[in-house]
Enzyme design. Structure first.
Site, PDB file in Angstrom:
ATOM      1  N   LEU A   1      -3.243  -4.593  -3.655  1.00 10.79           N
ATOM      2  CA  LEU A   1      -2.959  -3.596  -2.626  1.00 10.79           C
ATOM      3  C   LEU A   1      -2.579  -2.248  -3.242  1.00 10.79           C
ATOM      4  CD1 LEU A   1      -1.110  -5.734   0.064  1.00 10.79           C
ATOM      5  CD2 LEU A   1      -3.550  -5.220  -0.136  1.00 10.79           C
TER       6      LEU A   1
ATOM      7  N   VAL B   1      -0.420 -11.839  -7.064  1.00 14.14           N
ATOM      8  CA  VAL B   1      -1.668 -11.096  -7.231  1.00 14.14           C
ATOM      9  C   VAL B   1      -1.790 -10.030  -6.134  1.00 14.14           C
ATOM     10  CG1 VAL B   1      -4.204 -11.269  -7.259  1.00 14.14           C
ATOM     11  CG2 VAL B   1      -2.814 -13.043  -8.361  1.00 14.14           C
ATOM     12  N   CYS B   2      -1.347 -10.367  -4.932  1.00 11.35           N
ATOM     13  CA  CYS B   2      -1.519  -9.473  -3.769  1.00 11.35           C
ATOM     14  C   CYS B   2      -0.989  -8.058  -3.995  1.00 11.35           C
ATOM     15  CB  CYS B   2      -0.893 -10.091  -2.524  1.00 11.35           C
ATOM     16  SG  CYS B   2      -1.617 -11.687  -2.073  1.00 11.35           S
ATOM     17  N   PRO B   3       0.246  -7.877  -4.518  1.00 10.17           N
ATOM     18  CA  PRO B   3       0.706  -6.495  -4.677  1.00 10.17           C
ATOM     19  C   PRO B   3      -0.116  -5.708  -5.685  1.00 10.17           C
ATOM     20  CG  PRO B   3       2.315  -8.031  -5.604  1.00 10.17           C
ATOM     21  CD  PRO B   3       1.289  -8.842  -4.871  1.00 10.17           C
TER      22      PRO B   3
END
Length: 187
Positions: A51, A46-48
């Site tokens: 960001l 999920v993080c990329p």
């Protein structure tokens, strides 16, 4: 305990920004509006997406006088490796702060102690270094960076117009409210 209305605590950390390693302290977050976006870990799922979405809003946020910082408990070296190997993260031009000591994550009360990673926390900080907005999501729920634009516009409006407040779904140029006895029970 809420961080709203509280000044950010001191920290010093290494970060990755535009091909360089830089030092960042709480002083870098003062003097302009800042968004600090905590996420659990580099090289995840999920993080990329979050960001990259934040990068897509970065130019608009900069136009609003707002600087962006992402933070995870990874090191600045890991941020560089991720930046160099991921198409999504390779687009990022804002500062990626490493927090392997967990000082910043603890300061913002987003550290998941037993895992050593941060919750998905977004903080809007005013030019005095005071937290004006907080959003915390569970690990599996990604954030939408476009919502930051209106939140920052509202925070800036309220700061510049004492005595006025922005109602739900407020957009720049629309009506605000002036709290008073005349409004009690009439909204």
């Amino acid at each position: 305990m809420s961080l709203i209305g509280k000044e950010i605590l001191p920290f010093k950390a290494q970060a990755y920004k535009n091909g360089d390693f830089v030092e960042v302290t709480e002083e870098n977050l003062k003097g302009q509006w800042s968004v600090v976006c905590f996420y659990p870990a580099d090289f995840t799922f999920v993080c990329p997406t979050e960001l990259e979405d934040l990068q897509n809003q970065y130019a608009t946020l900069k136009e609003l006088g707002t600087e962006v910082y992402s933070v995870s408990t990874d090191t600045h070296f890991v941020h560089k490796a991720w930046h160099d190997s991921s198409e999504a993260i390779g687009k990022i031009t804002y500062t990626m702060i490493g927090d392997p000591s967990h000082v910043i994550s603890r300061n913002f009360d987003v550290l998941i102690e037993e895992e050593g990673i941060a919750d998905r926390g977004t903080f809007i900080i005013d030019p005095d270094g005071v937290v004006q907005a907080v959003e915390i999501n569970a690990g599996g729920i990604g954030r939408d960076a476009s919502t930051l634009v209106n939140k920052i516009k509202a925070a800036q409006y309220v700061r510049n117009n004492p005595g006025e407040v922005c109602p739900a779904k407020w957009e720049e140029g629309s009506e605000t409210l002036k709290p008073s006895l005349d409004l009690v029970g009439k909204i």
